[in-house]
Design a protein around this motif. Sequence first.
Motif, short mmCIF file in Angstrom:
data_model
loop_
_atom_site.label_atom_id
_atom_site.label_comp_id
_atom_site.label_asym_id
_atom_site.label_seq_id
_atom_site.Cartn_x
_atom_site.Cartn_y
_atom_site.Cartn_z
N ASN A 66 0.81 -1.21 0.00
CA ASN A 66 0.00 0.00 0.00
C ASN A 66 0.85 1.27 0.00
O ASN A 66 0.47 2.27 0.59
CB ASN A 66 -0.94 0.00 1.21
N PHE A 73 -7.87 -3.24 -2.84
CA PHE A 73 -7.66 -3.64 -1.44
C PHE A 73 -8.48 -2.76 -0.50
O PHE A 73 -9.13 -3.26 0.42
CB PHE A 73 -6.17 -3.57 -1.11
N GLU A 74 -8.46 -1.46 -0.75
CA GLU A 74 -9.21 -0.53 0.10
C GLU A 74 -10.71 -0.85 0.08
O GLU A 74 -11.37 -0.85 1.13
CB GLU A 74 -8.97 0.90 -0.37
N ILE A 77 -11.52 -4.11 2.10
CA ILE A 77 -11.49 -3.88 3.55
C ILE A 77 -12.71 -3.06 3.97
O ILE A 77 -13.32 -3.31 5.02
CB ILE A 77 -10.19 -3.18 3.96
N GLU A 78 -13.10 -2.09 3.16
CA GLU A 78 -14.21 -1.20 3.50
C GLU A 78 -15.56 -1.91 3.47
O GLU A 78 -16.41 -1.71 4.34
CB GLU A 78 -14.23 -0.01 2.54
N GLY A 80 -16.05 -5.53 2.68
CA GLY A 80 -16.06 -6.94 3.06
C GLY A 80 -16.50 -7.89 1.98
O GLY A 80 -16.80 -9.06 2.25
N TYR A 138 -14.97 -11.33 2.36
CA TYR A 138 -13.67 -11.14 3.01
C TYR A 138 -13.65 -11.83 4.37
O TYR A 138 -14.59 -11.70 5.17
CB TYR A 138 -13.40 -9.65 3.16
N GLU A 140 -10.14 -12.45 6.18
CA GLU A 140 -9.03 -11.82 6.89
C GLU A 140 -7.92 -11.49 5.89
O GLU A 140 -7.94 -11.93 4.75
CB GLU A 140 -8.46 -12.75 7.97
N HIS A 141 -6.96 -10.70 6.36
CA HIS A 141 -5.76 -10.49 5.56
C HIS A 141 -4.55 -10.53 6.46
O HIS A 141 -4.63 -10.24 7.65
CB HIS A 141 -5.83 -9.18 4.76
N HIS A 143 -0.60 -9.23 6.69
CA HIS A 143 0.45 -8.37 6.16
C HIS A 143 1.75 -9.16 6.13
O HIS A 143 2.16 -9.73 7.15
CB HIS A 143 0.61 -7.12 7.02
N GLU A 150 0.05 -7.90 0.89
CA GLU A 150 -1.06 -8.34 1.73
C GLU A 150 -1.65 -9.62 1.16
O GLU A 150 -1.97 -9.69 -0.03
CB GLU A 150 -2.16 -7.27 1.78
N VAL A 152 -4.81 -11.63 1.07
CA VAL A 152 -6.24 -11.45 1.33
C VAL A 152 -6.92 -12.81 1.20
O VAL A 152 -6.77 -13.49 0.20
CB VAL A 152 -6.86 -10.45 0.35
#
Length: 203
Positions: A66, A73-74, A77-78, A80, A138, A140-141, A143, A150, A152
């Motif tokens: 990122n 990706f954003e 996460i936002e 799901g 989604y 989990e992810h 790092h 990431e 995912v």
Amino acid sequence: MHFTKERINALEKHTRTHLINSLSGFKSANLIGTQDKQGNTNVAIVSSVIHLGAHPPLVGMIMRPNSVPRHTFENIIETGCYTINQVNKAIYKQAHQTSARYDKGESEFDATGLTPEYLNEFTAPFVQESRLKYSVKYVEHQHLAVNGTELVIGEITDVYLDEAALQSDGFLDLQAIETVAVTGLDSYHTSNKLSRLPYAKKP
């Protein structure tokens, strides 16, 4: 030829990138469909989708660091949720174009002529032209500190496919729906099946 670590590191950046990206061989080409909470759609080609398990049905993919905005990706996460749409022979050029750096407010669907499709009230868009696609929730992810990427992980909830691909035992004949593979960053391939082999058992 022999490439030592020193020789690899001495290569010009783009040459090294092509070499290392090609080492893993043929990879699946997939379009990841997402949408943010404001309704802005995004679709991006990813060649790192991997099977993680069938019970439950889990799929993983590697997303780049990122260090710059990563809209896919954003959005995952936002919201799901996201879709995975296999690339076929008819759309591989449009799929490749989604890797260009479009602004957040620019939809790659509009830019490439691909068609967003919404199925069964799933909020992330599918690619209508894809002949094998599935919705993913989604989970989990992780790092990866080694290079900032990431991992995912998501659970497959619904699968939509061209009936020509499905065989009686559940096997999918991807060649029948002209699915393409990718090597490196920009080389696309169709396949020729050799055979299906029986389950391997010790003699």
